[in-house]
Design an enzyme around this catalytic site. Structure first.
Site, PDB file in Angstrom:
ATOM      1  N   GLY A  60       0.798  -1.216   0.000  1.00 53.28           N
ATOM      2  CA  GLY A  60       0.000   0.000   0.000  1.00 53.28           C
ATOM      3  C   GLY A  60       0.829   1.264   0.000  1.00 53.28           C
ATOM      4  N   LYS A  79      13.343  -0.767   0.046  1.00 55.86           N
ATOM      5  CA  LYS A  79      11.918  -0.486   0.203  1.00 55.86           C
ATOM      6  C   LYS A  79      11.689   0.970  -0.174  1.00 55.86           C
ATOM      7  CE  LYS A  79       8.130  -1.218   3.471  1.00 55.86           C
ATOM      8  NZ  LYS A  79       7.778  -1.718   4.828  1.00 55.86           N
ATOM      9  N   ASP A 170       4.074  -5.429  15.227  1.00 54.13           N
ATOM     10  CA  ASP A 170       3.473  -6.093  14.066  1.00 54.13           C
ATOM     11  C   ASP A 170       4.089  -7.479  13.874  1.00 54.13           C
ATOM     12  OD1 ASP A 170       1.634  -6.218  12.021  1.00 54.13           O
ATOM     13  OD2 ASP A 170       2.955  -5.308  10.522  1.00 54.13           O
TER      14      ASP A 170
END
Length: 913
Positions: A60, A79, A170
């Site tokens: 996303g 990234k 996470d």
């Protein structure tokens, strides 16, 4: 030719490498693009150091590319974030990358750099080739043994984070990657945050994480704590064990509601063969309230490894309610009060807490201090017929001054019976110049010496490097606490063994730092034979005072045996009259009862031949230091008289390093270079030879070959010293030379060379570069998040920079004097004091302080590059003080010395008129 190949590697050369096949190794949260991208198809341009190879996937907010680090020839993951990030998001990303770079643990994916390309931010990180655990779930649940290993490895990484005040937020299978060795690596630190402070830029009332794995407190938008990571791990383990999520639904809202209110299913209802204790473990991780899980990952890891998973506090709350409904509270209390309490039997240690119980698990007493770490051992150390508990403690992660009473013996009733210090004040510094005054927490052992009662033994070490000590107390034999050995390196474990006639001996295992970072085994006479009523001590034989200690009555040292480069997991497997067996990495090594390895000419000949060699080597080193010894003659004599000992490669390495150090201390750097060069050519796999060769070359002014040798020492190896020391030397060398290109090259090399604690090293070295350039901005000396135990000189440099900015000489003198009592950073602190005194008109005092610091640093500068750098600073401060005192003629030679030692640093430049 090997030399040519090595030089090409030093210069950044790497042969072309094929783009690895990564399609099967992608996380489920990314959409895969399998076609390799040509340069023309890459929609962005990376800085010249990196070349994008193919897109791995997209999510996303970012897309991930496989790229090659052209300088190191290694593959990395890049990234790349969207170009519409706001400034708040960008600042949060910068902060998280800074935090990620400061973390170094084998269970974490390393974060290298934050770069910008075409207005977009990108994070360069380690590429892990084995795929994710989410991929493995495509084939169904994992074997139970593998899930157990996953739990252990993830908790180990989380314990590291929680111990540094960081939560991940996470934890899920797609963030659990498998490296080439099958070890789990915790990835995607993009959501990590400090538990306190740190300027968190995440909206406070917003749930952060992945919905299916979020804890109830995260769903409610509360500030997550370590318990949130434990809950995410619990969901992940349930998924890996059963192939199903514990909660499912038709919408995210329905799933979130079940996380908040629905009881989790029992793992065994879906995987019958799962051990009951492990099912209870997962169930406790999934408790709704964070207080009903464990306090943090370290506590959970301890429970996992002990397979002692007690039910959660919630169970006991419910049990209490049921019990209250069945029987009167007074009756229940009477039963509990009448329960018999036995002597201490077990000790349970969790962060900040120590709980002592009897054989029936009845709690006897506890110690709680959230700011401390504990160790403990049970035994009748006082000879009273009833066990006591010996405990040690230290402020967690900080150490404490040597001489602190850090060991106590406590009875069954919780009353303290004895207290003493594991290391006497000044004992380390008196034998190891420049070692700091802080020591770590003593590790305690109950030593069976064949008496009716055990003796108490301990190992303690300097923070954070070396040396370490072995101590013992045989109270039942009428002795008092005392030290048996000072060791130049870390000792880890003590045990006793019956190796022959007489009392059992004490065996110690660990590392010797000065003898080439070798595994060592030490055999010591037991405390009663060492007459601890007036305890003699001994040092490891790399110090020449060993010969004096050996000659003293009752010396405890029987044998000191190096066994080769340390692999980090050296341990004794068994020991008895037939000999000793040790595990060193994958190999088992058989030793006789004197520590001589099978295959050595010394095997079966007792300890005397090795003892004679250590004495001869120490005498030779003393000759060299005194300027009387010819190196070739001494080497030949040792080889002739002790050929049987030198048939062992570890002893040859010890001889080379000790003689080279003696030559360096005598100022014979060319001789040291020749000796080390020949040894490194014969044994190129031994990193300490390259490290010491690089240091001596640099001290001799031969910068280019010094860089080559130190680069070779940085190269990862399966055994021996890691690259941290060589990396530090390279940074010092680049700083001394003022070579920005070399400095950047070293930073790149260190970042990509798997150097343990490399991120912390680079963070801590930034102030050194700024200081030597005369850049006094506060941002250059920001030490927040830095582990100052690794490089404590930064404390002085930060004070110095503040003095250069504000000119407050009184404050600089006061704060410098407070640090000057520390043996490790005292000389540097004295230079700050002298500079402040000179500017405050106290020229005579400034000259005295500068001369004192120079006297210490000048000796160390013959073997250490850092000391050589600060020696140049000392020459400059002394010269300025002499000018202030009205003696410019005497100052001239010191200005010249500073320029010769560090010509590109501000303190090596001629004084401004």
């Amino acid at each position: 030719m090997p030399g040519e190949r090595r030089r090409r590697q030093f210069d950044g050369y790497n042969p072309p490498t094929m783009v690895p096949d990564v399609e099967r190794e992608l996380p489920k949260t990314l959409t895969f693009f399998g076609v390799a991208a040509s340069p023309a198809e890459v929609p962005f341009e990376l800085p010249p150091r990196w070349r994008a190879a193919r897109r791995l996937g997209t999510g996303g907010q970012a897309e991930v590319w496989l790229a090659q680090d052209l300088e190191l020839g290694e593959w990395v993951a890049v990234k790349l974030f969207r170009d519409d990030l706001g400034e708040t998001q960008r600042e949060r990303l910068r902060r998280e990358v800074r935090l990620g770079r400061s973390l170094s643990h084998p269970g974490l994916v390393r974060v290298f750099e934050l770069i910008e390309t075409g207005g977009r931010l990108a994070v360069v990180m380690e590429w892990i080739s084995g795929g994710t655990l989410a991929d493995r779930l495509d084939d169904g649940p994992l074997p139970i043994g593998q899930v157990l290993a996953v739990a252990d490895e993830v908790l180990d990484a989380l314990a590291y984070l929680h111990g540094r005040g960081v939560v991940h937020r996470d934890v899920k299978p797609s963030n659990l990657l498998l490296d080439g060795n099958g070890r789990v690596r915790l990835a995607d630190l993009g959501l990590v945050r400090p538990l306190e402070g740190g300027g968190d830029l995440t909206a406070t009332a917003m749930a952060v994480g992945t919905p299916g794995y979020m804890s109830p407190e995260q769903i409610r938008g509360l500030d997550p704590a370590p318990g949130a990571d434990l809950y995410g791990l619990g969901v992940s383990l349930f998924h890996l064990l059963t192939g199903e999520m514990p909660f499912s639904g038709n919408s995210s809202f329905e799933v979130a509601d079940k996380h908040l209110h629905a009881p989790p299913p029992d793992v065994r209802s879906r995987r019958e063969e799962c051990p009951a204790w492990f099912a209870r473990f997962v169930g406790r991780l999934l408790e709704k309230s964070a207080g009903d899980r464990w306090a943090d990952a370290a506590s959970a890891l301890d429970a996992l490894r002990r397979k002692r998973v007690f039910v959660s506090p919630r169970f006991w709350r419910r049990a209490a309610l049921i019990a209250a409904a069945i029987t009167a509270a007074a009756g229940l209390l009477a039963v509990w009060a009448g329960a018999r309490r036995g002597p201490p039997a077990t000790v349970r240690i969790t962060p900040g807490q120590l709980v002592v119980t009897d054989a029936h698990h009845h709690e006897l007493w506890r110690r709680q201090d959230v700011g401390k770490a504990f160790d403990a051992v049970v035994g009748d150390f006082l000879g009273e017929g009833t066990p006591q508990v010996a405990i040690s403690s230290v402020p967690a992660g900080k150490g404490q001054p040597a001489g602190t009473d850090d060991i106590a013996v406590i009875g069954a009733d919780g009353r303290e019976r004895a207290r003493f210090a594991s290391v006497e004040p000044g004992g380390l510094a008196s034998r190891y110049a420049g070692v700091g005054s802080a020591v770590d927490m003593p590790t305690l052992f109950a030593l069976d010496l064949g008496h009716a009662h055990p003796a108490l033994g301990w190992v303690n070490q300097s923070v954070p490097w070396f040396p370490s000590v072995i101590g013992a107390w045989d109270a039942a034999d009428g002795g008092r606490p005392g030290l048996l050995l000072y060791n130049s390196g870390h000792l880890h474990r003590l045990q006793t063994a019956d190796l022959g006639p007489g009392a059992p001996v004490v065996l110690a295992t660990g590392i010797n730092n000065r003898l080439g970072y070798q595994s060592v085994i030490v055999i010591l006479a037991p405390p009663s034979r060492a007459r601890l009523a007036s305890p003699p001590t001994c040092v490891s034989p790399d110090l020449e005072s060993w010969t004096v200690d050996r000659g003293s009555a009752g010396s405890p040292l029987i044998a000191y045996v190096p066994l080769g480069l340390s692999r980090g997991n050296f341990e004794i497997v068994k020991a008895g009259r037939s000999g000793i067996e040790v595990r060193d990495g994958p190999s088992l090594v058989e030793l006789d009862a004197s520590g001589n390895p099978r295959g050595s000419p010394l095997f079966g000949r007792g300890p005397e031949p090795r003892q004679r060699f250590w004495a001869a080597l120490a005498a030779a080193c003393l000759e060299v230091k005194a300027g009387r010894g010819d190196a070739d003659r001494l080497m030949a004599g040792l080889g002739r008289d002790h050929a049987d000992v030198l048939a062992e490669p570890p002893m040859r390495l010890a001889r080379t390093l000790m003689l080279a150090r003696a030559m360096a201390i005598a100022g014979r750097h060319d001789d040291a270079v020749a000796l080390l060069t020949a040894a490194a050519q014969r044994a190129p796999e031994e990193p300490d030879l390259w490290l010491r060769l690089g240091e001596q070359l640099a001290i001799a002014g031969r910068t280019e070959p010094a860089v080559d040798a130190l680069m070779e020492a940085v190269r990862p190896r399966p055994a021996g010293r890691g690259g941290l020391d060589a990396a530090f030397d390279l940074l010092v060398l680049a700083t001394r030379e003022g070579d920005e290109a070399l400095y950047r090259r070293v930073v790149s090399r260190v970042s990509g060379a798997s150097v343990t604690q490399a991120p912390q090293l680079l963070m801590l070295f930034e102030p050194v570069w700024a200081f030597c350039r005369g850049l006094w901005s506060p941002s250059s000396f920001d030490l927040k998040g830095a582990d100052l135990t690794l490089f404590r000189a930064d404390r002085v440099l930060a004070l110095w920079a503040r003095f250069e900015r504000d000119g407050d000489a009184a404050a600089a003198e006061r704060e410098g004097l407070a640090l000057a009592r520390d043996d490790e950073i005292g000389p540097l602190a004295r230079l700050l004091v002298a500079r402040a005194q000179a500017q405050a008109g106290k020229a005579s005092a400034a000259v005295g302080e500068a001369r004192t610091a120079l006297g210490v640093l000048a000796l160390d500068s013959r073997t250490e590059l850092e000391a050589r750098l600060w020696t140049a600073l000392a020459q400059r401060v002394l010269a300025d003080a002499l000018v202030a005192a009205g003696d410019p003629a005497a100052a001239g030679e010191h200005y010249a010395a500073a320029h010769r030692l560090a010509p590109q640093c501000w303190f090596g430049q001629p004084p401004s008129r």
